[in-house]
Scaffold this motif. Structure first.
Motif, PDB file in Angstrom:
ATOM      1  N   GLU A 149       2.848 -24.866  -9.119  1.00 40.99           N
ATOM      2  CA  GLU A 149       1.403 -24.429  -8.513  1.00 40.99           C
ATOM      3  C   GLU A 149       1.003 -25.688  -7.650  1.00 40.99           C
ATOM      4  OE1 GLU A 149      -0.892 -22.958 -11.564  1.00 40.99           O
ATOM      5  OE2 GLU A 149       0.357 -21.082 -11.732  1.00 40.99           O
ATOM      6  N   ASN A 150      -0.019 -25.259  -6.490  1.00 40.47           N
ATOM      7  CA  ASN A 150      -0.780 -26.232  -5.880  1.00 40.47           C
ATOM      8  C   ASN A 150      -2.035 -26.307  -6.485  1.00 40.47           C
ATOM      9  OD1 ASN A 150       1.486 -26.394  -4.392  1.00 40.47           O
ATOM     10  ND2 ASN A 150       0.608 -25.108  -2.675  1.00 40.47           N
ATOM     11  N   TYR A 151      -2.584 -27.595  -6.495  1.00 38.56           N
ATOM     12  CA  TYR A 151      -4.154 -27.756  -7.209  1.00 38.56           C
ATOM     13  C   TYR A 151      -4.754 -28.619  -6.198  1.00 38.56           C
ATOM     14  CZ  TYR A 151      -3.278 -32.514  -8.721  1.00 38.56           C
ATOM     15  OH  TYR A 151      -3.084 -33.841  -9.001  1.00 38.56           O
ATOM     16  N   GLN A 152      -6.103 -28.789  -6.441  1.00 35.25           N
ATOM     17  CA  GLN A 152      -6.867 -29.491  -5.546  1.00 35.25           C
ATOM     18  C   GLN A 152      -7.799 -30.325  -6.378  1.00 35.25           C
ATOM     19  OE1 GLN A 152      -9.669 -27.045  -3.015  1.00 35.25           O
ATOM     20  NE2 GLN A 152      -8.413 -27.394  -1.335  1.00 35.25           N
ATOM     21  N   SER A 153      -8.254 -31.605  -5.859  1.00 36.53           N
ATOM     22  CA  SER A 153      -8.892 -32.461  -6.464  1.00 36.53           C
ATOM     23  C   SER A 153     -10.002 -32.863  -5.655  1.00 36.53           C
ATOM     24  CB  SER A 153      -8.207 -34.063  -7.140  1.00 36.53           C
ATOM     25  OG  SER A 153      -7.442 -33.704  -8.057  1.00 36.53           O
ATOM     26  N   ASN A 160      -5.290 -31.689  -1.317  1.00 34.10           N
ATOM     27  CA  ASN A 160      -4.523 -30.841  -2.068  1.00 34.10           C
ATOM     28  C   ASN A 160      -3.195 -31.146  -1.961  1.00 34.10           C
ATOM     29  OD1 ASN A 160      -6.076 -28.056  -0.822  1.00 34.10           O
ATOM     30  ND2 ASN A 160      -5.751 -29.428   1.014  1.00 34.10           N
ATOM     31  N   PRO A 204      -8.680 -30.172 -11.647  1.00 35.57           N
ATOM     32  CA  PRO A 204      -8.179 -29.257 -12.857  1.00 35.57           C
ATOM     33  C   PRO A 204      -7.735 -30.139 -14.265  1.00 35.57           C
ATOM     34  CG  PRO A 204      -6.688 -29.012 -11.357  1.00 35.57           C
ATOM     35  CD  PRO A 204      -7.950 -29.782 -10.712  1.00 35.57           C
ATOM     36  N   ILE A 216      -2.173 -27.713 -14.847  1.00 38.81           N
ATOM     37  CA  ILE A 216      -1.672 -26.494 -14.256  1.00 38.81           C
ATOM     38  C   ILE A 216      -0.292 -26.517 -14.374  1.00 38.81           C
ATOM     39  CG2 ILE A 216      -3.209 -27.044 -12.171  1.00 38.81           C
ATOM     40  CD1 ILE A 216      -0.508 -28.259 -10.748  1.00 38.81           C
TER      41      ILE A 216
END
Length: 232
Positions: free
Chosen positions: A98-102, A148, A91, A94
């Motif tokens: 919040e959690n995000y994914q690469s 994550n 992303p 964010i």
């Protein structure tokens, strides 16, 4: 041509699966007792498994296929160990907390099966995990890896989070190869203007007065500015 008359022949190289012929074969004529040199060129894919291969070149008469002969050469393909990691997607930004994914991909660009171990480096000490840290890849195989990341909701200024994924070959053990890729994600605070928006560095300013002792009685001053601190 060991026969007693002129004949028209056609040649064909039998190659292992996946190997590509570079030279094209065309029918050719040979008079009795004559010979001709034929050039056979082929391309080996990078992921061709290491090993010994037999390349056969077959020549037969176009009208009488039973008139034929063949010969072979041995080609030895050496082991090639090559690994690559690429960023697939991440992303752009964010909201804090919040959690995000690469998403990354790990590619075995060699011709031997390898065992890969992953290492994750996450900026700002944010926890970063993935489901599997160790796996095998056959030649030419790729694997998607989702990392994550859990962010901090209490930040009060925008930061750029750095995430790096490194893959290292564990097997075969005779070679040490690593490859890395990284992502940058902007993390926007939920609450702003709580902290001073400026980054301050302590500074000292000194002014010294100067007066001449001659007849003109000239005056002036000297200044000195100094400071020390981080740039961001």
């Amino acid at each position: 041509n060991t026969g007693s008359q002129t004949r028209e022949f056609v040649g064909k190289a039998n190659l292992p699966e996946g190997w590509l012929s570079i030279t094209r074969e065309f029918p050719f004529k040979l008079d009795a007792g004559k010979s001709e040199v034929r050039l056979v060129s082929f391309f080996l894919p990078q992921t061709a498994p290491a090993g010994t291969y037999e390349i056969t070149y077959l020549v037969n008469d176009r009208k009488i296929p039973s008139i034929r002969d063949r010969d072979s050469v041995i080609v030895v393909v050496l082991p090639l160990v090559k690994l690559k990691v690429e960023l697939l997607e991440a992303p752009e930004y964010i909201v804090a907390g919040e959690n995000y994914q690469s998403h990354f991909i790990v590619i075995n660009e060699g011709n031997v099966t390898v065992t890969v171990d992953l290492e994750i480096k996450s900026g700002n000490d944010y926890p970063a995990t993935t489901e599997v840290m160790k796996f095998q890849l056959i030649p030419g195989e790729l694997r998607s890896v989702a990392v994550n990341v859990k962010t901090d909701a209490k930040i009060h200024r925008e930061i750029r989070h750095h995430l790096e994924l490194t893959a290292r070959i564990l097997e075969p053990k005779y070679i040490d190869i690593t490859s890395s890729a990284f992502s940058w994600v902007k993390i926007i605070p939920r609450v702003t203007n709580i902290e001073d928006p400026f980054h301050k560095i302590p500074v000292k300013i000194k002014l010294r007065g100067v007066m001449g002792e001659n007849e003109e009685n000239k005056q002036g001053f000297q200044s000195e500015i100094s400071g020390r601190g981080t740039l961001d």
